[in-house]
Design an enzyme around this catalytic site. Structure first.
Site, PDB file in Angstrom:
ATOM      1  N   THR A 207     -43.709 -24.036 -15.069  1.00 49.74           N
ATOM      2  CA  THR A 207     -44.459 -23.658 -14.138  1.00 49.74           C
ATOM      3  C   THR A 207     -43.559 -22.771 -13.067  1.00 49.74           C
ATOM      4  OG1 THR A 207     -43.912 -25.444 -12.649  1.00 49.74           O
ATOM      5  CG2 THR A 207     -45.943 -25.808 -14.419  1.00 49.74           C
ATOM      6  N   ASN A 209     -43.530 -22.194  -9.277  1.00 51.21           N
ATOM      7  CA  ASN A 209     -43.656 -22.908  -8.169  1.00 51.21           C
ATOM      8  C   ASN A 209     -43.529 -21.803  -7.095  1.00 51.21           C
ATOM      9  OD1 ASN A 209     -42.496 -24.625 -10.042  1.00 51.21           O
ATOM     10  ND2 ASN A 209     -42.641 -26.292  -8.475  1.00 51.21           N
ATOM     11  N   GLU A 256     -47.864 -25.238  -8.017  1.00 46.31           N
ATOM     12  CA  GLU A 256     -47.027 -24.391  -9.049  1.00 46.31           C
ATOM     13  C   GLU A 256     -48.281 -24.120 -10.230  1.00 46.31           C
ATOM     14  OE1 GLU A 256     -45.058 -27.593 -11.105  1.00 46.31           O
ATOM     15  OE2 GLU A 256     -45.986 -29.068 -10.465  1.00 46.31           O
TER      16      GLU A 256
END
Ligand code: RBF
Ligand code: MG
Length: 317
Positions: A207, A209, A256
């Protein structure tokens, strides 16, 4: 669009003006701007939006927990996209707040802008103590020779469209409703920061963020989103999670997104996350494996959303 910051050195003639905070630049605001543009065209004048920075509530009521939908820079870009000729950004100070409604109209709308028309929303109030309203505007219009048009509340699905309605929808995670009111997907922006790294190593779903620059973040949970990567000028599909990752007992909120069909490192890059639909609440899973399976389902769900989606995105940043 010409942006005039401050009111010191203004030379504008023959204007059609609207005044307001226009937080969100939602469809109700867009209707007002349409009217302003139409009138300006008719009189061969300029369409002018007068707005304030900071938001008056933030200056007058420091304790008020008001959170804004748009940053001032986004607000300006969105107004520009509506096709307005000039936006005047008035620095809102405690001193400015002391100006009586009558003086505001005479010294600013007439002397500085030579207003021929003033267009406002049905509930617009202005001047010291918010004493200026539609009736006062009409009285002063007769005195100074400008016309006033008060636009009715704009409704969508039986609900009055207002910045407050957009804020409430976002607070409830109802991004579809917020988007309907905005006429585009609600978005947040930020630079990609270092996360925990668990996404790629443990879950197989890396992910990006961010720490959003916007004040309003949709309610915690999982969303189908689109992600614009600024330096690539490209937009991808994604699934976002806003929350404390209860599976891992995190202390702080994280924002995220897992971007589909993308695996470059984005550390330090600017991205925009456009919210399309809410998928579910964030949950505490008993193992990373269960979370992983759930994310796979989220992606399936999101793909269904995207296959039918026509939400407009605001890509200019
Ligand atoms: N973490 C949770 O603890 N519970 C969740 O329900 C949850 N759902 C997520 C859904 C998606 C689509 C994504 C991308 C992440 C989710 N996470 C969730 C966050 C996950 O714990 C986090 O990405 C990793 O811990 C890496 O920081
Ligand atoms: Mg991450």
């Amino acid at each position: 669009m010409q942006v005039i910051r401050g009111i010191e050195k203004l030379e504008v003639e023959n204007t059609v003006i609207t005044i307001g905070n226009f937080d969100g630049v939602h469809r109700g605001h867009q209707k007002i701007f349409e009217f302003v543009k139409r009138k300006a065209k008719l009189i061969n004048g300029k369409s002018v939006v007068v707005t304030f920075h900071p938001h008056p509530i933030k200056v007058l009521f420091k304790e008020h927990p008001l959170k804004l939908i748009t940053t001032t820079e986004d607000k300006l870009k969105l107004i520009e996209k509506c096709g307005i000729d000039i936006t005047v950004l008035i620095p809102f100070t405690p001193t400015f707040a002391q100006i009586e409604a009558e003086d505001f109209v005479r010294d600013i709308l007439i002397q500085k802008f030579n207003a021929k028309w003033v267009i406002v929303g049905y509930d617009y109030k202005f001047g010291k103590g918010r004493k200026g309203d539609r009736d006062l505007l009409k009285t002063l219009g007769n005195l100074y020779g400008f016309k006033v048009k008060v636009l009715k509340a704009y409704k969508r699905k039986g609900k009055i469209l207002s910045s407050t309605a957009v804020r409430n929808a976002l607070k409830e995670g109802n991004v579809r409703e917020a988007n309907l009111f905005l006429g585009r997907a609600y978005h947040i922006d930020g630079e990609v920061t270092k996360g925990f790294g668990r996404g790629s190593s443990l879950l197989g779903y890396p992910t990006a963020n961010i720490l959003p620059i916007q004040e309003i973040i949709p309610k915690e949970g999982v969303y189908a989103v689109k992600v614009t990567i600024k330096h690539l000028s490209k937009t991808f599909r994604g699934v976002a999670n806003i929350g404390k990752n209860p599976t891992f007992n995190n202390e702080s909120l994280s924002y995220e997104v897992h971007i589909l069909d993308f695996n470059e490192n984005l550390l330090g890059k600017s991205i925009r996350i456009h919210f399309i639909a809410r998928i579910r609440d964030e949950k505490k899973f008993s193992s990373p494996e269960e979370l992983k399976q759930s994310i796979a389902m989220d992606i399936k769900e999101a793909k269904k959303v995207f296959s039918k989606d026509k939400t407009k995105l605001f890509l200019n940043f």
